[in-house]
Write a protein that holds these residues in place. Structure first.
Motif, PDB file in Angstrom:
ATOM      1  N   LEU A  25       0.811  -1.255  -0.053  1.00 32.97           N
ATOM      2  CA  LEU A  25       0.070  -0.032   0.016  1.00 32.97           C
ATOM      3  C   LEU A  25       0.812   1.232  -0.157  1.00 32.97           C
ATOM      4  CD1 LEU A  25      -2.643  -1.053   2.547  1.00 32.97           C
ATOM      5  CD2 LEU A  25      -2.983  -1.231  -0.092  1.00 32.97           C
ATOM      6  N   ALA A  26       2.020   1.192   0.467  1.00 29.80           N
ATOM      7  CA  ALA A  26       3.080   2.167   0.509  1.00 29.80           C
ATOM      8  C   ALA A  26       3.387   2.688  -0.845  1.00 29.80           C
ATOM      9  CB  ALA A  26       4.314   1.961   1.359  1.00 29.80           C
ATOM     10  N   ASN A  27       3.288   1.868  -1.916  1.00 32.28           N
ATOM     11  CA  ASN A  27       3.663   2.181  -3.178  1.00 32.28           C
ATOM     12  C   ASN A  27       2.827   2.725  -4.065  1.00 32.28           C
ATOM     13  OD1 ASN A  27       4.417   1.426  -6.197  1.00 32.28           O
ATOM     14  ND2 ASN A  27       6.091   0.683  -5.287  1.00 32.28           N
ATOM     15  N   PRO A  28       3.159   3.956  -4.613  1.00 33.87           N
ATOM     16  CA  PRO A  28       1.969   4.753  -5.340  1.00 33.87           C
ATOM     17  C   PRO A  28       1.548   3.990  -6.687  1.00 33.87           C
ATOM     18  CG  PRO A  28       4.012   5.654  -5.783  1.00 33.87           C
ATOM     19  CD  PRO A  28       4.529   4.553  -4.521  1.00 33.87           C
ATOM     20  N   SER A  29       2.157   2.912  -6.866  1.00 36.67           N
ATOM     21  CA  SER A  29       1.686   2.142  -8.203  1.00 36.67           C
ATOM     22  C   SER A  29       0.481   1.326  -8.089  1.00 36.67           C
ATOM     23  CB  SER A  29       2.718   1.373  -8.686  1.00 36.67           C
ATOM     24  OG  SER A  29       2.416   0.454  -9.724  1.00 36.67           O
ATOM     25  N   ASN A  73     -22.020   4.306  -9.397  1.00 38.02           N
ATOM     26  CA  ASN A  73     -21.740   5.922  -9.147  1.00 38.02           C
ATOM     27  C   ASN A  73     -20.684   6.590  -8.175  1.00 38.02           C
ATOM     28  OD1 ASN A  73     -24.025   6.387 -11.115  1.00 38.02           O
ATOM     29  ND2 ASN A  73     -25.461   5.952  -9.345  1.00 38.02           N
ATOM     30  N   ILE A  74     -19.753   5.714  -8.244  1.00 39.01           N
ATOM     31  CA  ILE A  74     -18.522   6.218  -7.246  1.00 39.01           C
ATOM     32  C   ILE A  74     -17.548   6.316  -8.003  1.00 39.01           C
ATOM     33  CG2 ILE A  74     -17.008   5.015  -5.439  1.00 39.01           C
ATOM     34  CD1 ILE A  74     -19.093   3.278  -4.425  1.00 39.01           C
ATOM     35  N   ASN A  75     -17.087   7.609  -7.932  1.00 37.78           N
ATOM     36  CA  ASN A  75     -15.620   7.918  -8.692  1.00 37.78           C
ATOM     37  C   ASN A  75     -14.469   8.241  -7.852  1.00 37.78           C
ATOM     38  OD1 ASN A  75     -16.763   8.362 -11.561  1.00 37.78           O
ATOM     39  ND2 ASN A  75     -18.562   9.708 -10.324  1.00 37.78           N
ATOM     40  N   GLU A  76     -14.324   9.441  -7.516  1.00 41.62           N
ATOM     41  CA  GLU A  76     -13.126   9.787  -6.487  1.00 41.62           C
ATOM     42  C   GLU A  76     -13.014   8.925  -5.153  1.00 41.62           C
ATOM     43  OE1 GLU A  76     -10.584  11.204  -7.894  1.00 41.62           O
ATOM     44  OE2 GLU A  76     -11.759  11.306  -9.666  1.00 41.62           O
ATOM     45  N   ILE A  77     -11.874   8.545  -5.009  1.00 38.57           N
ATOM     46  CA  ILE A  77     -11.790   7.697  -3.682  1.00 38.57           C
ATOM     47  C   ILE A  77     -10.710   8.457  -2.765  1.00 38.57           C
ATOM     48  CG2 ILE A  77     -11.218   5.351  -2.459  1.00 38.57           C
ATOM     49  CD1 ILE A  77     -12.028   4.100  -4.786  1.00 38.57           C
ATOM     50  N   PRO A  78     -10.878   8.854  -1.540  1.00 34.83           N
ATOM     51  CA  PRO A  78      -9.927   9.460  -0.545  1.00 34.83           C
ATOM     52  C   PRO A  78      -8.896   8.513  -0.290  1.00 34.83           C
ATOM     53  CG  PRO A  78     -12.183   9.910   0.267  1.00 34.83           C
ATOM     54  CD  PRO A  78     -12.311   8.803  -1.062  1.00 34.83           C
ATOM     55  N   PHE A  79      -7.642   9.102  -0.149  1.00 36.50           N
ATOM     56  CA  PHE A  79      -6.540   8.137   0.310  1.00 36.50           C
ATOM     57  C   PHE A  79      -6.936   7.143   1.278  1.00 36.50           C
ATOM     58  CE2 PHE A  79      -2.142   7.181   1.588  1.00 36.50           C
ATOM     59  CZ  PHE A  79      -1.626   6.523   0.751  1.00 36.50           C
ATOM     60  N   TYR A  80      -7.212   7.858   2.616  1.00 34.67           N
ATOM     61  CA  TYR A  80      -7.493   6.879   3.528  1.00 34.67           C
ATOM     62  C   TYR A  80      -8.436   5.794   3.505  1.00 34.67           C
ATOM     63  CZ  TYR A  80     -11.978   9.381   4.542  1.00 34.67           C
ATOM     64  OH  TYR A  80     -13.297   9.843   4.647  1.00 34.67           O
ATOM     65  N   LEU A  81      -9.517   6.339   2.703  1.00 36.75           N
ATOM     66  CA  LEU A  81     -10.552   5.164   2.311  1.00 36.75           C
ATOM     67  C   LEU A  81      -9.937   3.966   1.604  1.00 36.75           C
ATOM     68  CD1 LEU A  81     -13.417   4.579   2.824  1.00 36.75           C
ATOM     69  CD2 LEU A  81     -14.077   5.752   0.556  1.00 36.75           C
ATOM     70  N   PHE A  82      -8.854   4.599   0.638  1.00 35.51           N
ATOM     71  CA  PHE A  82      -8.163   3.412  -0.178  1.00 35.51           C
ATOM     72  C   PHE A  82      -7.494   2.479   0.675  1.00 35.51           C
ATOM     73  CE2 PHE A  82      -3.678   2.825  -1.521  1.00 35.51           C
ATOM     74  CZ  PHE A  82      -3.810   1.805  -2.283  1.00 35.51           C
ATOM     75  N   LEU A  83      -6.869   3.103   1.780  1.00 33.75           N
ATOM     76  CA  LEU A  83      -6.058   2.128   2.490  1.00 33.75           C
ATOM     77  C   LEU A  83      -6.842   1.070   3.277  1.00 33.75           C
ATOM     78  CD1 LEU A  83      -3.687   4.995   4.145  1.00 33.75           C
ATOM     79  CD2 LEU A  83      -2.963   3.219   2.407  1.00 33.75           C
ATOM     80  N   ILE A  84      -7.933   1.563   3.740  1.00 28.23           N
ATOM     81  CA  ILE A  84      -9.031   0.824   4.296  1.00 28.23           C
ATOM     82  C   ILE A  84      -9.382  -0.212   3.450  1.00 28.23           C
ATOM     83  CG2 ILE A  84     -11.199   0.597   5.651  1.00 28.23           C
ATOM     84  CD1 ILE A  84     -10.759   3.595   6.610  1.00 28.23           C
TER      85      ILE A  84
END
Length: 396
Positions: free
Chosen positions: A115-119, A130-141
């Protein structure tokens, strides 16, 4: 060297390295008496060497060294620490058994490197529900939970000969195709490497005289690689999806279809255990592959082949549907299939208590039959001896 030449070289090298060193691992395991002993839940009846996953680890490390030049954001250097952590934990669990909590902590640590790698960052679901942008903290979870689920789901299906390997091969073939079409050659090569390892291992896993299990060492490593490939698939840039035969917004459903076997089996087993007031990770013989063997009378090879074919056909179906259908229709289709499968397996009431009672009853019936046959054999033998004894008396 172009991609195709590299791919062929990596496949042949990985296959031979795994195939030629597994017999050495079997020899060491047998010499040190580290075999897996069967219990009441086991599908094998004799002590069998384990630690086949050790070959996966060093083969992947060698392969990552040779293909690291195909990376763009140094992904190989983030994968190696996670692989090493899970290799150590899996090896210890195969040898002395560790607590689920310690295993979970190791998995979280291994996932953190990825998860630490931006790739691997998922920035958007591109309109899925209908979900588009995901906040980074939500991506981590979401990303962390998804990887944990995949790793443990794959670990749970490793219950009969050939199943984990066959399902893994199907998944790797699909991801190889996806990453080749999207020109993510590094991940295509990782898929090819893992596929070569599984193909080489499958022959030994199905063998009668050189059998070996991959153990937690292998299932954790393979599950980790599958979770990495799934995360990367969902993190692909939107413009590369033009090379794939399905709509961009259907990518999450395609990922679920690729992993349908381990995900469905885990959800089903957890539901049965919770319904029977047992812990989700409590051991039993409620898995789909156990049902096919215990009640439908299939062999390990037949059950593994059927489940593998189902996985492949399911993915092909969803790719075809995903090329035109909107994701809401795909979701309805997925839910319908899962409910239908759940009904097929639940209607036989495969609770742990019922399953155990039926298995015990079947064993008792077999024992009684064996005793009856043995008794009849002894009676026939006694009669024969009496006849011979009478003949001897007449002669005298």
């Amino acid at each position: 060297m172009n991609f195709l030449e590299t791919a062929v070289s990596i496949f042949i090298g990985s296959f031979l390295l795994t195939y030629l060193t597994i017999p050495k691992i079997i020899g060491v395991v047998e010499y040190r008496r580290l075999m897996d002993s069967p219990n009441h839940r086991s599908s094998h009846k004799s002590r069998t060497p384990t630690l086949g996953g050790v070959s996966f680890f060093y083969t992947l490390i060698f392969a990552l060294f040779f293909i690291k030049g195909w990376t763009t954001l140094g992904e190989a250097m983030y994968i190696i620490p996670g692989l090493t952590i899970l290799f150590i934990v899996g090896l210890k669990d195969d040898l002395v058994v560790i607590s689920p909590g310690a295993k979970l902590m190791a998995q979280v640590l291994a996932i953190a490197f990825i998860l630490a790698n931006p790739s691997f960052t998922i920035h958007s679901l591109n309109g899925f529900l209908n979900i588009n942008e995901i906040p980074f903290y939500l991506f981590l979870i979401i990303g962390g939970f998804m990887m944990l689920t995949i790793i443990n789901s794959y670990n749970l299906i490793d219950g009969i000969d050939g199943l984990a390997s066959v399902v893994g091969i199907v998944i790797m073939v699909i991801y190889t195709t996806i990453f080749y079409l999207t020109k993510e050659y590094f991940f295509a090569l990782v898929s090819i490497t893992m596929n070569a390892c599984l193909m080489a291992f499958l022959g030994f896993n199905l063998s009668s005289d050189k059998k070996i299990f991959m153990g937690d060492t292998g299932s954790l490593i393979v599950g980790f690689i599958i979770s990495i490939l799934t995360l990367k698939f969902l993190a692909l840039r939107p413009h590369v999806y033009t090379e794939l035969p399905f709509l961009l917004e259907n990518a999450p459903l395609i990922a679920i279809s690729i992993l349908i076997v381990p995900l469905f089996d885990t959800a089903r087993v957890f539901a049965i255990r919770i319904a029977n007031k047992k812990a989700p990770f409590s051991p039993d013989r409620n898995h789909t592959h156990h049902v096919l063997i215990d009640y439908w009378g299939l062999s390990h090879r037949q059950a593994s082949f059927i489940i593998g074919c189902f996985n492949l056909l399911f993915v092909m179906l969803f790719i075809v549907l995903g090329s035109t259908a909107k994701n809401l229709g795909m979701v309805i289709m997925l839910v319908t299939v899962v409910v239908a499968l759940g009904y097929i397996f639940f209607k036989y009431n495969y609770s742990f208590a019922t399953l155990k009672q039926k298995i015990i009853l079947r064993r008792q019936v077999n024992k009684i039959k064996a005793k009856v046959e043995d008794s009849n054999g002894k009676k026939r033998k006694t009669r024969t001896m009496d006849v011979e004894h009478r003949k001897e008396e007449k002669i005298e």
